[in-house]
Structure formats: C-alpha cells, structure tokens
Design an enzyme around this catalytic site. Sequence first.
Site, mmCIF file in Angstrom:
data_model
loop_
_atom_site.group_PDB
_atom_site.id
_atom_site.type_symbol
_atom_site.label_atom_id
_atom_site.label_comp_id
_atom_site.label_asym_id
_atom_site.label_seq_id
_atom_site.Cartn_x
_atom_site.Cartn_y
_atom_site.Cartn_z
ATOM 1 N N SER A 1 0.835 -1.205 0.000
ATOM 2 C CA SER A 1 0.000 0.000 0.000
ATOM 3 C C SER A 1 0.866 1.249 0.000
ATOM 4 O O SER A 1 1.819 1.373 0.770
ATOM 5 C CB SER A 1 -0.907 -0.012 1.235
ATOM 6 O OG SER A 1 -1.813 1.050 1.173
ATOM 7 N N CYS A 2 0.526 2.196 -0.898
ATOM 8 C CA CYS A 2 1.450 3.291 -1.191
ATOM 9 C C CYS A 2 0.971 4.663 -0.738
ATOM 10 O O CYS A 2 1.634 5.665 -0.997
ATOM 11 C CB CYS A 2 1.707 3.336 -2.698
ATOM 12 S SG CYS A 2 0.206 3.611 -3.680
ATOM 13 N N GLN A 3 -0.190 4.749 -0.073
ATOM 14 C CA GLN A 3 -0.736 6.070 0.224
ATOM 15 C C GLN A 3 0.221 6.950 1.029
ATOM 16 O O GLN A 3 0.317 8.150 0.813
ATOM 17 C CB GLN A 3 -2.069 5.932 0.990
ATOM 18 C CG GLN A 3 -3.250 5.581 0.103
ATOM 19 C CD GLN A 3 -3.354 4.096 -0.189
ATOM 20 O OE1 GLN A 3 -2.453 3.324 0.138
ATOM 21 N NE2 GLN A 3 -4.443 3.683 -0.800
#
Length: 438
Positions: free
Chosen positions: A95-97
């Site tokens: 997950s890159c948020q």
Amino acid sequence: MPYAIDLFCGAGGCSEGLIQAGFHILFSSDISEMVEVTYRNRHKQLGLIQGKNTWFQRADIRNLTGTEIRQHIANLEIFKNSPVPEIDLMIGGPSCQGFSRAGRRDKTDPRNTLFGEYVRVVSEIKPKYIVLENVEGFVDMQFMGYKGITGIEYPDGSVTPDILRRELQEIGYNTLEPRILNAADYGVPQRRNRIIFIGYRNGLTPPQYPAPTVTPSQQLTLLDAIGDLITDKTIRQKVNPKYTQYQLDSINGRTPTITGKPLACSTAKNQELSKQTEIVKERFELFEPGETGTNLKRRVMEAGIDISDKPALIALCAKALSMSNNEVVALFKSGSCTKEQAEILLTKKNIRQRWSHNAPSATIVTIADDYISPWEPRTFSVREMARCQSFDDSFEFLGKRTTGGLLRRVEIPQYTQVGNAVPPLLAKAVALEIKKVL
C-alpha cells in the site's frame, strides 16, 4: 509453466500481466473484501478456480505467514498426486498512500512499513525472483528508528530503497538498481511512473528491466484508447471512424483463460456514467482540451470568456452577483473580472482538468470526479479508466461504483480498484523479463 504469488494483489492488474506473460498464479492475497469479489470473479472467468488450481486469501499481510501460503498451495487439487513446485516469482505492491507525492505524505502511516512484511514473506517462501512495485515517492521516504526483520537498526533518515535492498541482501537476495518505469513506454495509454525493484536469489541469473516496447512518438493517446466509447454517436463517428488496434485488443482480449484462449467481450462492462447538472456540464464545456482549472481561471481573468451560450451559468452568476444576464455575459467577456467573481463562475476548485485527446491520459487515480472528457462535457466511466490502465473489456469491476467522505478510508469501490492497479501491460513487460531467465 512458471508459478507465481501475487501479494497486495488488488483487483488484479499485476495478475493480469503475469497471466499474459505465461505465469500460473498459485496464491494471491489482499486485505479488502471489495477487492476480493472482483479478483475472484475474474479468476473464475479465466478458469482459475479457488481450491482447484489457485487460492486467494483475504488477509492483512502482517498476519500472513509463509507456512500458511505453502499449505494452501499444497492443498490445491492440481498437486494432489504431485510434489509442490518452487515459486518462480513473487510480486507485490505494498500500500502506497503514505509514500504518495500526490497528497499529504504521512510518515506515521502504518502502511509505510508493509514493505518490511513483504520481505518477511519472501524470507519464508524463498521464491526464485521477486518484484516490488510502488509510487515514485517510495524512493525518498525517510524513516526514523526503523528496525528490519533481520534485526538491523537503521540510522535515522534512512530511505526506503536502501533499507529494502539491505534487508533482501541479508536474506539471500541480490537486487538490481531500482528503476522508474513509465507505463506509456510499454503500450499503456497513460503517463504513469512507478518504481520497480527486482531481486533474485543468490546464485541465479540476474534479469533485466524491460526495454520500452514503443518509442515516445508511438505512445498511445486517449483517442487510441477510448475513442470508441464516446457516447455521442455523431462525435464518435467523426473522431473514431474505425477501431484502433488497441481498442480491438481490449475487445478481443489479451489475457488467456486456463485453456490458452483469450477472453473476448462483445459489450464492455462498467460503462455507467455519473449524472451531471446543467451547471456542471456548462462548466466542463468552458475547459479547452488539456486545460487545468488553474489555467482556465487565469484565462477567464486575463483574456475573458464568452458564456452567452451557457444559460445555467448565466443565471447562477446573475443571482450571486446581483447583475442582469447581459451584465454577467459582458463581465466575463471583458477579461476584467475579479478572482472572487471567477470563482463563482468556476468554483474554487483548481484540480479539474480536461484531458487532451492526442496524448496519453494523466495518471489514473482513485477519484475520477475531476477528469473531463475532451469530446463531451462529462467525467469518465470506470471502463474508460480501465482502458487507460490496459485492462481488457472482459475484466468486470464489481462492488460499489464509487464512494465518498470518510468511507474512502475503508472502502475500495470500482474507481479505486482501477486507480490502485498496476497496468497489466507494464506488469507483463516486467514478468516477461523474469521468464527469460527462469
């Protein structure tokens, strides 16, 4: 056939690319229930049946172990009378948020450390090759007091790539120098830069990063991708009189079923459009192709704009500014309106943009409310966004179409599933390079 594992699989962009490259996905996992519905439905379409020849596990990777993964694979019917093979490739996009430069970067976001969990699973499965994909911001996110799974305590200010490569080295993996790849260089009609890490077990042949499959002048445009999905028949026949090769490939299918035959689709799914009021439609019509909200506001204030054919906007501004209709038209045509007056006409929102038909799309994100079609005064459908990501038309995104407010923190509706995905053609290009050295 080479075997793969896809972690943080999302709706299945990486999986599509791997299957197109000739890999068989034995195990995949994601934390989202909404994603699971889309992913498992797609695999069923392709003949990848839960428990028979593949396994999807909805799980938080922090609770997922190599032992559990191996057990699920060993229990598949296809290995009932044969030994379980080695895993040739493990791929994943944590997950890159928290890394994203598109919004406010949050160094405290717990998702920032999920790449460490990916390394842990790698150490427990020991695949031959590994690939990790993420946003550009992954390369310069700094950590304070980070301790790896190997027990190494890293100096404050250490950046993610250095930590990742050292951790992989400690568990027996060499890595190529990380590289940023632009999806548009691999036949995807979208400007989308992603950082790619490729690792390989000590003693194995190092792979290469894929060379671009198209030159800059050959990059596909928005018209190439979705011109056939214009809803106005007159406009469609004028600008897209016949299918492009990309459109035909999307319709006929790139991803094969388990039998090896691509899955075609006579009618593209996910084509529902958002409903816009007359005011919003007229605002959209003010944008020139390629123009952002900021540039439009500047043009209105400096050069002026003719809104004489925009009755809904004229009525709105006349009421708000206590002017007659003719006075409103004259004001905005003069190029002398104030910023406040321009914001009544356009709203304060500056992030809207009307895309250009003769260039690749901008990076597909999870909220498509502010992207405007160059041909019609509307936003794009889920299918149009998916085309820009290089998904086949037969790929159906399930669940809620969109969501809003605080629900965006927990729900993964169709637009988000598309925006979070790795473009299948980019994943395919990387996977083919791994396949060459297997």
